[in-house]
Write a protein that holds these residues in place. Structure first.
Motif, PDB file in Angstrom:
ATOM      1  N   SER A   8      33.269 -14.834  -3.741  1.00 17.43           N
ATOM      2  CA  SER A   8      32.862 -16.224  -3.510  1.00 17.43           C
ATOM      3  C   SER A   8      33.301 -16.613  -2.106  1.00 17.43           C
ATOM      4  N   GLY A   9      32.631 -17.591  -1.508  1.00 10.73           N
ATOM      5  CA  GLY A   9      33.013 -17.967  -0.153  1.00 10.73           C
ATOM      6  C   GLY A   9      32.127 -19.031   0.421  1.00 10.73           C
ATOM      7  N   ALA A  10      31.570 -18.713   1.579  1.00  6.10           N
ATOM      8  CA  ALA A  10      30.842 -19.693   2.378  1.00  6.10           C
ATOM      9  C   ALA A  10      29.569 -20.194   1.677  1.00  6.10           C
ATOM     10  N   PRO A  11      29.095 -21.386   2.069  1.00  5.27           N
ATOM     11  CA  PRO A  11      27.823 -21.871   1.536  1.00  5.27           C
ATOM     12  C   PRO A  11      26.671 -20.951   1.940  1.00  5.27           C
ATOM     13  N   LEU A  12      25.589 -21.007   1.182  1.00  7.14           N
ATOM     14  CA  LEU A  12      24.387 -20.242   1.537  1.00  7.14           C
ATOM     15  C   LEU A  12      23.501 -21.143   2.395  1.00  7.14           C
ATOM     16  N   ARG A  13      23.026 -20.597   3.489  1.00  4.66           N
ATOM     17  CA  ARG A  13      22.197 -21.373   4.421  1.00  4.66           C
ATOM     18  C   ARG A  13      21.091 -20.491   4.968  1.00  4.66           C
ATOM     19  N   GLY A  14      19.974 -21.112   5.367  1.00  6.63           N
ATOM     20  CA  GLY A  14      18.915 -20.382   6.055  1.00  6.63           C
ATOM     21  C   GLY A  14      17.681 -20.235   5.198  1.00  6.63           C
ATOM     22  N   GLN A  15      16.793 -19.363   5.637  1.00  5.26           N
ATOM     23  CA  GLN A  15      15.572 -19.153   4.873  1.00  5.26           C
ATOM     24  C   GLN A  15      15.322 -17.669   4.652  1.00  5.26           C
ATOM     25  N   ALA A  16      14.544 -17.377   3.615  1.00  2.34           N
ATOM     26  CA  ALA A  16      14.285 -15.976   3.288  1.00  2.34           C
ATOM     27  C   ALA A  16      12.923 -15.866   2.619  1.00  2.34           C
ATOM     28  N   ARG A  17      12.348 -14.677   2.743  1.00  9.11           N
ATOM     29  CA  ARG A  17      11.085 -14.386   2.065  1.00  9.11           C
ATOM     30  C   ARG A  17      11.402 -13.323   1.016  1.00  9.11           C
ATOM     31  N   VAL A  18      11.192 -13.640  -0.254  1.00  9.03           N
ATOM     32  CA  VAL A  18      11.485 -12.643  -1.292  1.00  9.03           C
ATOM     33  C   VAL A  18      10.306 -11.675  -1.387  1.00  9.03           C
ATOM     34  N   PRO A  19      10.519 -10.478  -1.959  1.00 10.54           N
ATOM     35  CA  PRO A  19       9.429  -9.504  -2.044  1.00 10.54           C
ATOM     36  C   PRO A  19       8.270  -9.982  -2.921  1.00 10.54           C
ATOM     37  N   GLY A  20       7.178  -9.241  -2.814  1.00 12.42           N
ATOM     38  CA  GLY A  20       5.943  -9.596  -3.522  1.00 12.42           C
ATOM     39  C   GLY A  20       6.116  -9.590  -5.040  1.00 12.42           C
ATOM     40  N   ASP A  21       5.227 -10.313  -5.693  1.00 11.41           N
ATOM     41  CA  ASP A  21       5.280 -10.467  -7.146  1.00 11.41           C
ATOM     42  C   ASP A  21       5.078  -9.112  -7.840  1.00 11.41           C
ATOM     43  N   LYS A  22       5.975  -8.815  -8.762  1.00  9.94           N
ATOM     44  CA  LYS A  22       5.937  -7.517  -9.446  1.00  9.94           C
ATOM     45  C   LYS A  22       4.704  -7.419 -10.346  1.00  9.94           C
ATOM     46  N   SER A  23       4.445  -8.451 -11.133  1.00 10.56           N
ATOM     47  CA  SER A  23       3.317  -8.398 -12.070  1.00 10.56           C
ATOM     48  C   SER A  23       1.998  -8.215 -11.315  1.00 10.56           C
ATOM     49  N   ILE A  24       1.854  -8.938 -10.198  1.00  9.67           N
ATOM     50  CA  ILE A  24       0.597  -8.862  -9.444  1.00  9.67           C
ATOM     51  C   ILE A  24       0.481  -7.510  -8.740  1.00  9.67           C
ATOM     52  N   VAL A 245      -0.146 -10.427  -1.657  1.00  7.93           N
ATOM     53  CA  VAL A 245       0.596 -10.741  -2.887  1.00  7.93           C
ATOM     54  C   VAL A 245       1.646 -11.820  -2.560  1.00  7.93           C
ATOM     55  N   PRO A 246       1.670 -12.909  -3.299  1.00  3.71           N
ATOM     56  CA  PRO A 246       2.686 -13.939  -3.030  1.00  3.71           C
ATOM     57  C   PRO A 246       4.076 -13.486  -3.459  1.00  3.71           C
ATOM     58  N   GLY A 247       5.101 -14.184  -2.973  1.00  6.82           N
ATOM     59  CA  GLY A 247       6.488 -13.860  -3.325  1.00  6.82           C
ATOM     60  C   GLY A 247       6.731 -14.071  -4.812  1.00  6.82           C
ATOM     61  N   ILE A 267      18.968 -23.774   1.208  1.00  2.00           N
ATOM     62  CA  ILE A 267      18.136 -22.650   1.642  1.00  2.00           C
ATOM     63  C   ILE A 267      16.658 -22.961   1.381  1.00  2.00           C
ATOM     64  N   ALA A 268      15.794 -22.196   2.075  1.00  3.74           N
ATOM     65  CA  ALA A 268      14.354 -22.284   1.809  1.00  3.74           C
ATOM     66  C   ALA A 268      13.863 -20.878   1.484  1.00  3.74           C
ATOM     67  N   LEU A 269      13.097 -20.770   0.416  1.00  5.60           N
ATOM     68  CA  LEU A 269      12.501 -19.484   0.026  1.00  5.60           C
ATOM     69  C   LEU A 269      11.006 -19.613   0.268  1.00  5.60           C
ATOM     70  N   LEU A 270      10.490 -18.742   1.137  1.00  2.00           N
ATOM     71  CA  LEU A 270       9.142 -18.951   1.668  1.00  2.00           C
ATOM     72  C   LEU A 270       8.072 -18.208   0.869  1.00  2.00           C
ATOM     73  N   GLY A 271       6.916 -18.850   0.718  1.00  5.87           N
ATOM     74  CA  GLY A 271       5.728 -18.185   0.167  1.00  5.87           C
ATOM     75  C   GLY A 271       5.897 -17.683  -1.254  1.00  5.87           C
ATOM     76  N   VAL A 272       6.480 -18.527  -2.121  1.00  6.14           N
ATOM     77  CA  VAL A 272       6.757 -18.108  -3.505  1.00  6.14           C
ATOM     78  C   VAL A 272       5.596 -18.520  -4.416  1.00  6.14           C
TER      79      VAL A 272
END
Ligand code: S3P
Length: 447
Positions: A8-24, A245-247, A267-272
């Protein structure tokens, strides 16, 4: 990576793009293989499960190029062009691969065997085998489990009323329906994910004509509430796919809950992908007091997408049951972690399906979160969590279950001291790059 250490520690900050949708990503490989022409798919998820599907489609004679990890080019063989595999098809640990391929292979003019790792061979397959047999399929299972031995043959249309709200079963039947002599209708008890319908619709509903040249009165794929009907008489070919494929919201769920729980995070998670059949977790977290803001809403690959902006919040307990369970079926391990930090009691019911996922997720979530000090009680069809609890770091085990491993890593971010997750390599089955993304957001992760 077999051991992941989280502090445990610092706050989470920033943005990220998660990988493509598994089902799709699975469906893109299968539907692209059955299309006439070349499909181009970017944003593909190169996780272990989808790579198992890729291997199976290649073993069925389909040429698939992967110019980079997240791009696949599929040279479709057409509806009648798959080839007999030389050996049993290895679905590795992927239930989606085994169940959806069972539907496709039941209607081929060759025999095949679907097999995989012991973890997959423990999962129930009768739910697809029985309705496929009702369509005339010749499939033997092994005490209700894989390996599945399939003697391909022409299938019959018919009506199926599902007893479990499972997108995998629905999809297997619709895919088998492409090879049937009459329409296939599937009635679902609840709103399971609808990616197969969206993709098939885009592939078949463009131009529709009966084989004899006469115009049909309805398109090949018709959706009426929870009932889906596919009429193969009007489908002579599938159009190739051109899609991004979307996130995957089921992957976004982990950094999202982490940011909610670690104080001062944003945080921001992009293109989900925000397809309603997948957003049950967002509804439940909102009921618990979280604010997840959707921005940049748009469409990608025939699915709604948005950026998810989330900041830490204090949560209260809630109750989850009914259709919402189906709309977040993969998110319960991480919801349980959120519930340990929520004030009051969180009750999950109607979720017996959790017992037949990669692990018995009621038993494994309860056992592992208790090692961290959580107050969680198993129920036959869910669990009850009382919070908030100050978790304490400990050594825990993912049991080879990717989503349990990631949920425990999120718990590690709020537990005192150090949490070590054993068998963490399976996280890559659905979320390759998980550790890097969490580190990029400020999480203290060491492999
Ligand atoms: C999936 C459907 C769900 C889900 C799985 C992927 C799919 O399973 O848990 O991770 O791609 O159709 P069920 O349909 O068995 O609920």
């Amino acid at each position: 990576m077999s051991r992941l250490v989280v502090r445990s520690g610092a706050p989470l900050r920033g943005q990220a793009r998660v990988p493509g949708d598994k089902s799709i990503s699975h469906r893109a490989l299968m539907l692209g293989a059955l299309a006439d022409g070349v499909s181009h798919v970017t944003g593909f998820l190169p996780g272990g499960d989808c790579m198992a599907t890729l291997g199976c489609m290649r073993a069925l004679g389909v040429c698939i190029e992967q110019p980079d990890e997240t791009t696949v080019v599929i040279y479709g063989n057409g509806l009648r062009g798959l080839q007999r595999p030389d050996a049993p098809l290895d679905c590795v640990r992927s239930g989606t691969t085994m169940r959806l391929l069972a539907g496709i292979l039941a209607g081929q003019d060759f025999d095949s065997v679907l097999s995989g790792d012991p973890q997959l061979l423990r999962r129930p397959m009768r739910r697809v085998v029985e309705p496929l047999r009702a369509m005339g399929a010749d499939i033997s299972d092994t005490d209700g489990h894989g390996p599945l031995v399939i003697h391909g043959r022409k299938l019959h249309g018919g009506e199926h009323t599902l007893t479990v709200a499972s997108a995998q079963v629905k999809s297997a039947l619709l895919l088998a329906g492409l090879f049937a002599d009459a329409p296939t209708t599937v009635r679902q008890p609840g709103p399971s994910r609808d990616h197969t319908e969206r993709m098939l619709k885009a592939q078949v509903n463009g131009k529709w004509q009966m084989a004899n040249g006469e115009s049909a009165t309805q398109p090949p794929l018709v959706i009426d509430g929870l009932t889906v009907t596919l009429n193969p008489a009007i489908v002579d070919r599938l159009e190739p796919l051109k899609m991004v494929v979307p996130g995957d919201i089921s992957s976004a769920a982990f950094p999202l809950v982490a940011a909610l729980l670690v104080p001062d995070s944003e945080i921001a998670l992009l293109g989900v992908n925000t397809n309603w059949t997948r957003t049950g977790l967002l509804d439940v977290l909102a009921a618990m007091g979280a604010q997840v803001v959707l921005t940049n809403e748009g469409e990608q690959g025939g699915e709604p997408v948005a950026d998810l902006v989330v900041r830490s919040a204090s949560l209260s307990g809630t109750e989850v049951g009914g259709d919402t369970v189906v709309r977040m079926i993969d998110e319960f391990p991480v919801l349980a972690v959120a519930a340990t930090q929520a004030r009051g009691t969180t009750v999950v019911r109607d979720a017996r399906e959790l017992r037949v996922k990669e692990t018995d997720r009621i038993a494994t979530v309860v056992a592992e979160l208790r090692k961290l000090g959580a107050q969680i009680e198993p129920q036959d069809d869910g669990f009850i969590v009382t919070g908030p609890t100050r978790l304490r770091g400990a050594t825990v085990d993912s049991h080879g279950d990717h989503r349990l491993g990631m949920a425990l890593a999120v718990a590690g971010l709020v537990a005192e001291g150090e949490t070590a997750i054993e068998n963490a390599e399976r996280i890559a089955d659905s979320f390759p790059g998980f550790v890097g993304i969490m580190q990029g957001l400020g999480g203290d992760f060491t492999v």
